[in-house]
Motif scaffolding. Structure first.
Motif, PDB file in Angstrom:
ATOM      1  N   THR A  97       0.811  -1.220   0.000  1.00 22.04           N
ATOM      2  CA  THR A  97       0.000   0.000   0.000  1.00 22.04           C
ATOM      3  C   THR A  97       0.837   1.260   0.000  1.00 22.04           C
ATOM      4  O   THR A  97       0.586   2.195  -0.788  1.00 22.04           O
ATOM      5  N   SER A 128      -3.949  -9.995  -1.083  1.00 22.04           N
ATOM      6  CA  SER A 128      -3.061  -9.233  -1.972  1.00 22.04           C
ATOM      7  C   SER A 128      -3.574  -9.249  -3.404  1.00 22.04           C
ATOM      8  O   SER A 128      -3.527  -8.238  -4.112  1.00 22.04           O
ATOM      9  N   ARG A 131      -6.334  -6.806  -3.746  1.00 21.05           N
ATOM     10  CA  ARG A 131      -5.811  -5.434  -3.753  1.00 21.05           C
ATOM     11  C   ARG A 131      -5.273  -5.075  -5.130  1.00 21.05           C
ATOM     12  O   ARG A 131      -5.511  -3.973  -5.638  1.00 21.05           O
ATOM     13  N   ARG A 135      -6.550  -2.138  -7.610  1.00 20.71           N
ATOM     14  CA  ARG A 135      -5.633  -1.080  -8.050  1.00 20.71           C
ATOM     15  C   ARG A 135      -5.505  -1.030  -9.566  1.00 20.71           C
ATOM     16  O   ARG A 135      -5.314   0.041 -10.140  1.00 20.71           O
TER      17      ARG A 135
END
Length: 234
Positions: A97, A128, A131, A135
């Motif tokens: 992050t 992960s 994420r 993103r």
């Protein structure tokens, strides 16, 4: 695209601070195969010992990768305003992050991001992985283009089911050289086109290679057939 002047790209003090082993920067043309027009430039660092490049970059920490990316983009900022740049990004800069927060301001709309370790997607912990997916959606909304780098016929099978937000696939040069004389190359290009709109073949070294890639259905090419532009660090 503006004409390239290698002399404009030198900033030796900055590069000494970032990476002593990096002795230069080169820009490799991305070429539209049907027209042979240069449509983009991949930003690459040059080592004093080029044969160690793969090992060197594989061993880089995420912090070192970020520092190198910052130096590359600082060198090119305002000097190639019309260039369609392709930059290399390890997946750790998307999973961590704090690093992602530092990367984000560097990524202008329209930039092409190459994920250099695509196999890592499928070994990430579930949190992960999600994420990264989020993103990639964020980068897409910011009009960045996401490419998978160095894909072969085995890897592409896994991405057929991934439903990631992707703009393009770069087929690995070794896979191209292995398959170029067979119908399997066209099959690989077709599979890649199911994952992303744009397909590029690396390792183009002759006009015969260019014609082979074009016949297989790829839209773009990259390789020694089109000379790179760069500068040596003093």
């Amino acid at each position: 695209m503006s004409a390239l002047n290698p002399c404009l790209l030198s900033d030796p003090l900055e590069w000494r601070r970032v990476a002593r082993d990096v002795v230069g920067l080169k820009l490799e043309p991305i070429v539209a195969l049907p027209t042979s027009r240069i449509v983009g430039l991949e930003v690459l660092s040059v080592l004093a010992t080029p044969d160690q490049s793969e090992r060197y970059f594989h061993q880089q920490s995420a912090e070192e990768s970020l520092a190198l990316l910052q130096a590359q983009l600082a060198t090119l900022k305002n000097r190639l305003p019309d260039a369609n740049l392709f930059i290399n990004l390890p997946i750790t800069l998307l999973t961590e992050t704090e690093l992602f927060r530092r990367v984000l301001p560097l990524l202008s709309p329209g930039i092409n991001i190459e994920i250099v370790d695509p196999d890592t997607f499928f070994s990430l912990p579930a949190a992960s992985y999600h994420r990264v997916v989020q993103r990639l959606h964020l980068l897409d909304r910011r009009h960045c283009r996401i490419w998978l780098d160095d894909i072969d016929e085995t890897q592409i099978q896994r991405f057929l089911r991934s439903r990631l937000t992707l703009s393009g696939i770069k087929i690995d040069k070794i896979a191209f050289w292995r398959l170029r004389a067979t119908p399997a190359l066209k099959e690989l290009v077709s599979l890649c086109a199911h994952v992303a709109e744009n397909v590029l073949i690396e390792g183009i070294e002759s006009n015969r290679d260019r014609e082979c890639a074009l016949k297989a259905g790829a839209g773009f090419g990259q390789g020694y057939y089109w000379p790179s532009v760069g500068w040596p660090r003093e």
